[in-house]
Design a protein around this motif. Structure first.
Motif, PDB file in Angstrom:
ATOM      1  N   ARG A 275       0.860  -1.188   0.000  1.00  7.99           N
ATOM      2  CA  ARG A 275       0.000   0.000   0.000  1.00  7.99           C
ATOM      3  C   ARG A 275       0.897   1.239   0.000  1.00  7.99           C
ATOM      4  N   PRO A 276       1.239   1.750  -1.162  1.00  6.58           N
ATOM      5  CA  PRO A 276       2.132   2.912  -1.227  1.00  6.58           C
ATOM      6  C   PRO A 276       1.531   4.134  -0.546  1.00  6.58           C
ATOM      7  N   LYS A 277       2.404   4.999  -0.074  1.00  5.67           N
ATOM      8  CA  LYS A 277       1.969   6.241   0.558  1.00  5.67           C
ATOM      9  C   LYS A 277       1.858   7.329  -0.495  1.00  5.67           C
ATOM     10  N   ARG A 278       0.883   8.205  -0.331  1.00  6.59           N
ATOM     11  CA  ARG A 278       0.732   9.335  -1.245  1.00  6.59           C
ATOM     12  C   ARG A 278       2.034  10.145  -1.299  1.00  6.59           C
ATOM     13  N   GLY A 279       2.414  10.524  -2.514  1.00 11.57           N
ATOM     14  CA  GLY A 279       3.594  11.352  -2.668  1.00 11.57           C
ATOM     15  C   GLY A 279       4.900  10.593  -2.667  1.00 11.57           C
ATOM     16  N   THR A 280       4.849   9.281  -2.892  1.00 11.33           N
ATOM     17  CA  THR A 280       6.086   8.496  -2.865  1.00 11.33           C
ATOM     18  C   THR A 280       6.286   7.709  -4.150  1.00 11.33           C
ATOM     19  N   LEU A 281       7.491   7.214  -4.289  1.00  8.71           N
ATOM     20  CA  LEU A 281       7.849   6.300  -5.358  1.00  8.71           C
ATOM     21  C   LEU A 281       7.669   4.882  -4.824  1.00  8.71           C
TER      22      LEU A 281
ATOM     23  N   ALA B 265      14.679   5.949 -17.897  1.00  5.90           N
ATOM     24  CA  ALA B 265      13.556   5.146 -17.404  1.00  5.90           C
ATOM     25  C   ALA B 265      12.582   5.995 -16.591  1.00  5.90           C
ATOM     26  N   GLY B 266      12.418   7.269 -16.998  1.00  6.39           N
ATOM     27  CA  GLY B 266      11.440   8.151 -16.371  1.00  6.39           C
ATOM     28  C   GLY B 266      11.923   8.904 -15.156  1.00  6.39           C
ATOM     29  N   MET B 267      13.155   8.632 -14.688  1.00  2.76           N
ATOM     30  CA  MET B 267      13.611   9.194 -13.409  1.00  2.76           C
ATOM     31  C   MET B 267      14.457  10.445 -13.607  1.00  2.76           C
ATOM     32  N   VAL B 268      14.111  11.520 -12.858  1.00  9.67           N
ATOM     33  CA  VAL B 268      14.817  12.802 -12.916  1.00  9.67           C
ATOM     34  C   VAL B 268      15.093  13.274 -11.494  1.00  9.67           C
TER      35      VAL B 268
ATOM     36  N   ILE C 123      15.063  17.588  -5.527  1.00  9.93           N
ATOM     37  CA  ILE C 123      13.787  17.155  -6.091  1.00  9.93           C
ATOM     38  C   ILE C 123      13.961  15.801  -6.782  1.00  9.93           C
ATOM     39  N   ALA C 124      12.941  14.938  -6.654  1.00  4.74           N
ATOM     40  CA  ALA C 124      12.882  13.678  -7.396  1.00  4.74           C
ATOM     41  C   ALA C 124      11.566  13.633  -8.156  1.00  4.74           C
ATOM     42  N   ARG C 125      11.639  13.299  -9.446  1.00  4.40           N
ATOM     43  CA  ARG C 125      10.433  13.190 -10.266  1.00  4.40           C
ATOM     44  C   ARG C 125      10.462  11.902 -11.071  1.00  4.40           C
ATOM     45  N   TYR C 126       9.277  11.276 -11.145  1.00  4.85           N
ATOM     46  CA  TYR C 126       9.087  10.181 -12.092  1.00  4.85           C
ATOM     47  C   TYR C 126       8.173  10.723 -13.176  1.00  4.85           C
ATOM     48  N   GLY C 127       8.735  10.978 -14.355  1.00 11.11           N
ATOM     49  CA  GLY C 127       7.973  11.694 -15.365  1.00 11.11           C
ATOM     50  C   GLY C 127       7.591  13.046 -14.800  1.00 11.11           C
TER      51      GLY C 127
ATOM     52  N   PRO D 240      11.843  12.549  -2.303  1.00  9.51           N
ATOM     53  CA  PRO D 240      13.169  12.006  -2.624  1.00  9.51           C
ATOM     54  C   PRO D 240      13.604  10.875  -1.698  1.00  9.51           C
ATOM     55  N   GLN D 241      13.132  10.907  -0.455  1.00  4.45           N
ATOM     56  CA  GLN D 241      13.530   9.843   0.464  1.00  4.45           C
ATOM     57  C   GLN D 241      13.010   8.494   0.011  1.00  4.45           C
ATOM     58  N   SER D 242      11.858   8.480  -0.679  1.00  3.85           N
ATOM     59  CA  SER D 242      11.326   7.217  -1.186  1.00  3.85           C
ATOM     60  C   SER D 242      12.183   6.679  -2.323  1.00  3.85           C
ATOM     61  N   LEU D 243      12.870   7.559  -3.034  1.00  5.04           N
ATOM     62  CA  LEU D 243      13.824   7.129  -4.060  1.00  5.04           C
ATOM     63  C   LEU D 243      15.057   6.529  -3.400  1.00  5.04           C
ATOM     64  N   LEU D 244      15.551   7.180  -2.360  1.00  2.00           N
ATOM     65  CA  LEU D 244      16.764   6.715  -1.688  1.00  2.00           C
ATOM     66  C   LEU D 244      16.523   5.423  -0.913  1.00  2.00           C
ATOM     67  N   ASP D 245      15.300   5.246  -0.389  1.00  2.00           N
ATOM     68  CA  ASP D 245      14.997   4.100   0.467  1.00  2.00           C
ATOM     69  C   ASP D 245      14.308   2.952  -0.262  1.00  2.00           C
ATOM     70  N   SER D 246      13.828   3.175  -1.486  1.00  2.00           N
ATOM     71  CA  SER D 246      12.948   2.204  -2.128  1.00  2.00           C
ATOM     72  C   SER D 246      13.638   0.868  -2.354  1.00  2.00           C
ATOM     73  N   ALA D 247      12.825  -0.179  -2.459  1.00  2.00           N
ATOM     74  CA  ALA D 247      13.357  -1.515  -2.691  1.00  2.00           C
ATOM     75  C   ALA D 247      14.080  -1.612  -4.018  1.00  2.00           C
ATOM     76  N   PHE D 248      13.784  -0.684  -4.926  1.00  2.00           N
ATOM     77  CA  PHE D 248      14.403  -0.683  -6.256  1.00  2.00           C
ATOM     78  C   PHE D 248      15.562   0.308  -6.286  1.00  2.00           C
ATOM     79  N   GLY D 249      15.263   1.578  -6.088  1.00  2.00           N
ATOM     80  CA  GLY D 249      16.297   2.604  -6.166  1.00  2.00           C
ATOM     81  C   GLY D 249      17.319   2.509  -5.067  1.00  2.00           C
ATOM     82  N   GLY D 250      16.900   2.014  -3.886  1.00  2.00           N
ATOM     83  CA  GLY D 250      17.834   1.864  -2.785  1.00  2.00           C
ATOM     84  C   GLY D 250      18.741   0.677  -2.912  1.00  2.00           C
TER      85      GLY D 250
END
Length: 301
Positions: free
Chosen positions: A40-46, A232-235, A275-279, A285-295
Motif C-alpha cells: 500500500r504505497p503512501k501518497r507522494g512516494t515512489l 527510465a522516467g527518473m529525474v 527534487i525527485a520526479r518520475y515523469g 526524494p527519500q522514497s527514491l533513496l529508500d525504495s526496494a528498487f532505487g535503494g
C-alpha cells in the motif's frame, strides 16, 4: 473473427486492491502475478511494480498516474519498475500489458494509497517575495516550468542509465522534508515538493546517480539549478546553487560534483533543495533513496 485475430484479442484481467493473483488464465503465462512494493504505497512516494511468472519472450509495458512504466529484470528474473503515487491522489490504478507474438493481456490493480503525515512549515520571507508576482514574473515562471517539464518527458525516452543505488546529494542533516504545506508570512501558499539538505555556502552537491545533465540555468524560484535525467522516467534536480560545475549534455556518475550550495532564488538562507520526479510526478526524494528498487534492495541484472 479469424483464428489469428482471436488469439490476439486483448484479455482484461482485473485485480482487487491487495490481490496479486489474476482471476482466470493469463494467455501470456498461467503463473503471471503482479504486486507492488510496498503493498500500500503512501501518497507522494515512489514505489515498485513487480511482475513474476511472465515468459522470457513476453514484453511488458504499463502506466501509472499517466506515466509509462519501464521494466527491468532483477537477478531472480522478475520484472520491476518504478511507479509514482501523486501526493494529491487517494487511490491509483496500475495497468500492465503483457504481450507475446500472439496475445495481449492487461493486468489492472486499484490501490488505496496510505496517507502521508505532511506538516505545515511557517516561514518569514522578504516582502518582495510574499507579494503577488507581476505578469512578467509569472511569464518567466511558466517558461521555466515548461523547460523542467520537458526534461521529465525526455526521461521516458532515455534508457535506464543507472545500475547502482541512488545516494543522498549531501551527507548533511535534513532541514525540511517533502510534502509539508508552506505558510509564507501567515498564508499557506504551497507545498514543499522536495527535501532540503543543510549546507554552508560553497559546500559540494553530488549527483544522486548516473545520468545526463539536461538543464543548467538560473530560475526565479530555484535560483541556479541543475536537472539530471537518469533514464527510465527518473529525474533529479538540485536548486539554489551558488555555482554550477556541469553543462547540459554532460554524463555524470553517482557522486559527481554538480555544483555548490548557495542561496540563489527564493530562499531564506543557503541550503540544497533536492527534487525527485518520475515523469511529471514529483515524489518524496527519500522514497527514491529508500525504495526496494532505487535503494538497491532489488538487485538488477
Amino acid at each position: 473473427m479469424s483464428g489469428m485475430a482471436a488469439r490476439f484479442a486483448a484479455a482484461i484481467v482485473v485485480l482487487a486492491a491487495g490481490d496479486t493473483a489474476p482471476r482466470g488464465p493469463v494467455a501470456c503465462g498461467p503463473l503471471v502475478r503482479m504486486s507492488t512494493i510496498p503493498a500500500r504505497p503512501k501518497r507522494g512516494t515512489l514505489f515498485v511494480v513487480r511482475v513474476t511468472g511472465a515468459a522470457a519472450a513476453t514484453e511488458l509495458s504499463g502506466r501509472v498516474a499517466g506515466e509509462a512504466l519501464h521494466f527491468s529484470r532483477d537477478t531472480a528474473g522478475r520484472r520491476v519498475s518504478f511507479a509514482p503515487a501523486p501526493i494529491d491522489s487517494a487511490s491509483l490504478e496500475v495497468v500492465v500489458e503483457c504481450v507475446t507474438d500472439v496475445t495481449r493481456d492487461t493486468l489492472r490493480v486499484r490501490l488505496a494509497l496510505a496517507r502521508g503525515a505532511y506538516a505545515i512549515e511557517h516561514l518569514r520571507v522578504a516582502p518582495r517575495f510574499s507579494a503577488p508576482p507581476d505578469s512578467a514574473i509569472i511569464a518567466r515562471q511558466q517558461r521555466e516550468s515548461a523547460r523542467a517539464a520537458d526534461v521529465s518527458r525526455l526521461a521516458h525516452d532515455t534508457p535506464r542509465l543507472w545500475s547502482r543505488p541512488f545516494s543522498p546529494p549531501r551527507a548533511s542533516r535534513i532541514t525540511s522534508r517533502f510534502g509539508g504545506g508552506r505558510e509564507f508570512n501567515g498564508t499557506v501558499t504551497s507545498r514543499h515538493m522536495g527535501t532540503d539538505f543543510a549546507g554552508t555556502m560553497g559546500a559540494p552537491i553530488h549527483a544522486a546517480n548516473r545520468g545526463v545533465v539536461r538543464l543548467v540555468d538560473d530560475f526565479y524560484l530555484g535560483g541556479k539549478v541543475v536537472y539530471v535525467d537518469h533514464g527510465a522516467g527518473m529525474v533529479t534536480a538540485y536548486l539554489h546553487m551558488s555555482a554550477q560545475r556541469v553543462a547540459p549534455g554532460d554524463t555524470v556518475e553517482r557522486g559527481t560534483v554538480l555544483g555548490l550550495v548557495g542561496a540563489t532564488g527564493r530562499v531564506t538562507g543557503p541550503h540544497l533543495h533536492f527534487i525527485a520526479r518520475y515523469g511529471a510526478v514529483t515524489v518524496d526524494p527519500q522514497s527514491l533513496l529508500d525504495s526496494a528498487f532505487g535503494g538497491g534492495y532489488v538487485p538488477l541484472q
